[in-house]
Design a protein around this motif. Structure first.
Motif, mmCIF file in Angstrom:
data_model
loop_
_atom_site.group_PDB
_atom_site.id
_atom_site.type_symbol
_atom_site.label_atom_id
_atom_site.label_comp_id
_atom_site.label_asym_id
_atom_site.label_seq_id
_atom_site.Cartn_x
_atom_site.Cartn_y
_atom_site.Cartn_z
ATOM 1 N N UNK A 202 1.727 8.629 24.049
ATOM 2 C CA UNK A 202 1.380 9.577 23.123
ATOM 3 C C UNK A 202 0.010 9.057 22.378
ATOM 4 N N UNK A 203 0.002 7.754 22.235
ATOM 5 C CA UNK A 203 -1.108 7.210 21.545
ATOM 6 C C UNK A 203 -2.666 7.511 22.329
ATOM 7 N N UNK A 204 -2.269 7.164 23.798
ATOM 8 C CA UNK A 204 -3.382 7.492 24.703
ATOM 9 C C UNK A 204 -3.793 8.655 24.753
ATOM 10 N N UNK A 205 -2.755 9.695 24.646
ATOM 11 C CA UNK A 205 -3.212 11.230 24.798
ATOM 12 C C UNK A 205 -3.701 11.517 23.403
ATOM 13 N N UNK A 206 -3.304 11.030 22.476
ATOM 14 C CA UNK A 206 -4.068 11.440 21.089
ATOM 15 C C UNK A 206 -5.520 10.842 21.199
ATOM 16 N N UNK A 207 -5.876 9.682 21.843
ATOM 17 C CA UNK A 207 -7.182 9.195 22.029
ATOM 18 C C UNK A 207 -8.100 10.196 22.667
ATOM 19 N N UNK A 208 -7.404 11.027 23.631
ATOM 20 C CA UNK A 208 -8.180 11.997 24.485
ATOM 21 C C UNK A 208 -8.076 13.303 23.706
ATOM 22 N N UNK A 209 -7.530 13.360 22.547
ATOM 23 C CA UNK A 209 -7.465 14.747 21.727
ATOM 24 C C UNK A 209 -6.399 15.598 22.036
ATOM 25 N N UNK A 210 -5.582 15.072 22.825
ATOM 26 C CA UNK A 210 -4.263 15.938 23.406
ATOM 27 C C UNK A 210 -2.916 15.373 22.271
ATOM 28 N N UNK A 211 -2.571 16.840 21.609
ATOM 29 C CA UNK A 211 -1.647 16.661 20.646
ATOM 30 C C UNK A 211 -0.278 16.820 21.212
ATOM 31 N N UNK A 212 -0.031 17.572 22.240
ATOM 32 C CA UNK A 212 1.440 17.760 22.720
ATOM 33 C C UNK A 212 1.234 17.478 24.149
ATOM 34 N N UNK A 214 3.077 18.914 26.424
ATOM 35 C CA UNK A 214 3.193 20.120 27.253
ATOM 36 C C UNK A 214 2.033 20.785 27.729
ATOM 37 N N UNK A 215 0.721 20.322 27.095
ATOM 38 C CA UNK A 215 -0.727 20.518 27.402
ATOM 39 C C UNK A 215 -0.916 19.800 28.887
ATOM 40 N N UNK A 216 -0.086 19.015 29.106
ATOM 41 C CA UNK A 216 -0.514 18.070 30.315
ATOM 42 C C UNK A 216 -0.027 18.645 31.567
ATOM 43 N N UNK A 217 -0.903 19.002 32.792
ATOM 44 C CA UNK A 217 -0.297 19.438 33.956
ATOM 45 C C UNK A 217 -0.226 18.191 34.858
ATOM 46 N N UNK A 218 -0.884 17.154 34.886
ATOM 47 C CA UNK A 218 -0.551 15.997 35.468
ATOM 48 C C UNK A 218 -1.335 14.670 34.808
ATOM 49 N N UNK A 219 -0.764 13.678 34.866
ATOM 50 C CA UNK A 219 -1.048 12.540 34.227
ATOM 51 C C UNK A 219 -0.709 11.311 35.088
ATOM 52 N N UNK A 220 -1.640 10.252 35.182
ATOM 53 C CA UNK A 220 -1.427 9.159 35.902
ATOM 54 C C UNK A 220 -1.921 7.759 35.177
ATOM 55 N N UNK A 221 -1.250 6.716 35.634
ATOM 56 C CA UNK A 221 -1.738 5.448 35.245
ATOM 57 C C UNK A 221 -1.539 4.340 36.494
ATOM 58 N N UNK A 222 -2.500 3.205 36.096
ATOM 59 C CA UNK A 222 -2.439 2.418 37.276
ATOM 60 C C UNK A 222 -2.147 0.995 36.379
ATOM 61 N N UNK A 223 -1.889 -0.033 37.259
ATOM 62 C CA UNK A 223 -1.546 -1.248 36.657
ATOM 63 C C UNK A 223 -2.438 -1.855 35.303
ATOM 64 N N UNK A 224 -3.701 -1.329 35.542
ATOM 65 C CA UNK A 224 -4.537 -1.745 34.320
ATOM 66 C C UNK A 224 -4.484 -0.914 33.132
ATOM 67 N N UNK A 229 -5.832 12.175 32.969
ATOM 68 C CA UNK A 229 -5.038 13.345 32.590
ATOM 69 C C UNK A 229 -5.853 14.580 33.318
ATOM 70 N N UNK A 230 -4.993 15.566 33.605
ATOM 71 C CA UNK A 230 -5.166 16.928 34.175
ATOM 72 C C UNK A 230 -4.598 17.850 33.202
ATOM 73 N N UNK A 231 -5.127 18.558 32.328
ATOM 74 C CA UNK A 231 -4.763 19.466 31.554
ATOM 75 C C UNK A 231 -4.424 20.903 32.298
ATOM 76 N N UNK A 232 -3.340 21.650 31.902
ATOM 77 C CA UNK A 232 -2.892 22.977 32.149
ATOM 78 C C UNK A 232 -4.042 24.055 32.007
#
Length: 244
Positions: A202-212, A214-224, A229-232
């Motif tokens: 949620x913190x990482x999403x907030x850094x990207x200006x995403x508050x909810x 449910x706005x996210x269509x797809x998000x992925x993260x690697x070992x780093x 993020x891809x938004x709806x």
């Protein structure tokens, strides 16, 4: 005894039909051309489906007259060849009887509406990316679902050909990018495997200006822990219409 005779007769008839119809089908397939076997656009798929139905009925049912089946196979082959030539000479007609290519990834982000339009899921596209040795959607500049349903990928410039490994520069491999959000649903087990939790996400999403989420269509993260993020909403994206 009569029953055995009829079974033997039908069996021999079946073998004769297979021996005559398969070479004819092979000849017609070669006549129709490589594209009908290798690509299968929608029209060619329907022709193949029709050929399969005609041949299947002829082989399976001894009561079906053999000669009309042969005529139908030849007619379908000629019809496909004529329509193919028509499509080549008239691009407008060609576009009317086939699918158009559709952009589903742009600048590393899924285009939600385009995926819905062609009824492809995120899982479908991710699998197709893996088959092309692409394990992170962020590596893709443009991804296109072609008319035959296959995926074409144009990678970002820094992901092509020459790599830091080619130059002898040591760099830690970030590993496979794993989905952490799919259509608003958080994958907690993936976060746990990465050593983080929903608070971090949620913190990482907030850094990207995403508050909810449910706005996210797809998000992925690697070992780093690089989050992509891809938004709806696709209001910021424009994708040009593609033609054959």
């Amino acid at each position: 005894m009569n029953g055995f005779f009829y079974i033997l007769k039908d069996t021999l008839l079946l073998l004769v039909r297979i021996a005559t119809i398969i070479p004819l089908l092979l000849f017609v397939a070669i006549f129709m051309g490589k594209r009908v076997i290798g690509e299968l656009p929608i029209f060619d798929f329907l022709i193949i489906l029709s050929l399969g139905s005609v041949v299947g009925a002829d082989i399976a049912d001894p009561g079906v007259h053999h000669f009309p089946t042969a005529v139908a196979i030849v007619a379908l082959g000629i019809f496909q060849r004529l329509v193919t030539q028509w499509k080549v000479s008239n691009r407008k007609i060609g576009r009317m009887i086939t699918f158009e290519p559709t952009i589903v990834i742009k600048n590393g982000e899924f285009l939600n509406q385009n995926l819905k339009k062609i009824r492809y899921s995120i899982d479908n596209v991710l699998q197709m990316l893996r088959l092309k040795d692409v394990f992170d959607v962020n590596d893709v500049e443009v991804g296109i679902i072609e008319a035959n349903g296959s995926l074409s990928v144009y990678k970002r410039a820094n992901k092509k050909t020459t790599t830091v490994e080619d130059l002898g520069i040591s760099k830690e491999n970030p590993g496979l990018a794993l989905p952490v959000i799919v259509e608003g649903k958080i994958y907690s087990d993936v976060l746990f495997d990465l050593g983080v939790d929903q608070t971090w996400l949620k913190q990482q999403l907030a850094y990207k200006g995403i508050k909810n989420k449910d706005e996210v269509f797809f998000a992925s993260a690697n070992r780093n822990l690089d989050l992509h993020v891809s938004l709806k909403s696709e209001s910021l994206h424009t994708s040009p219409k593609l033609y054959h």
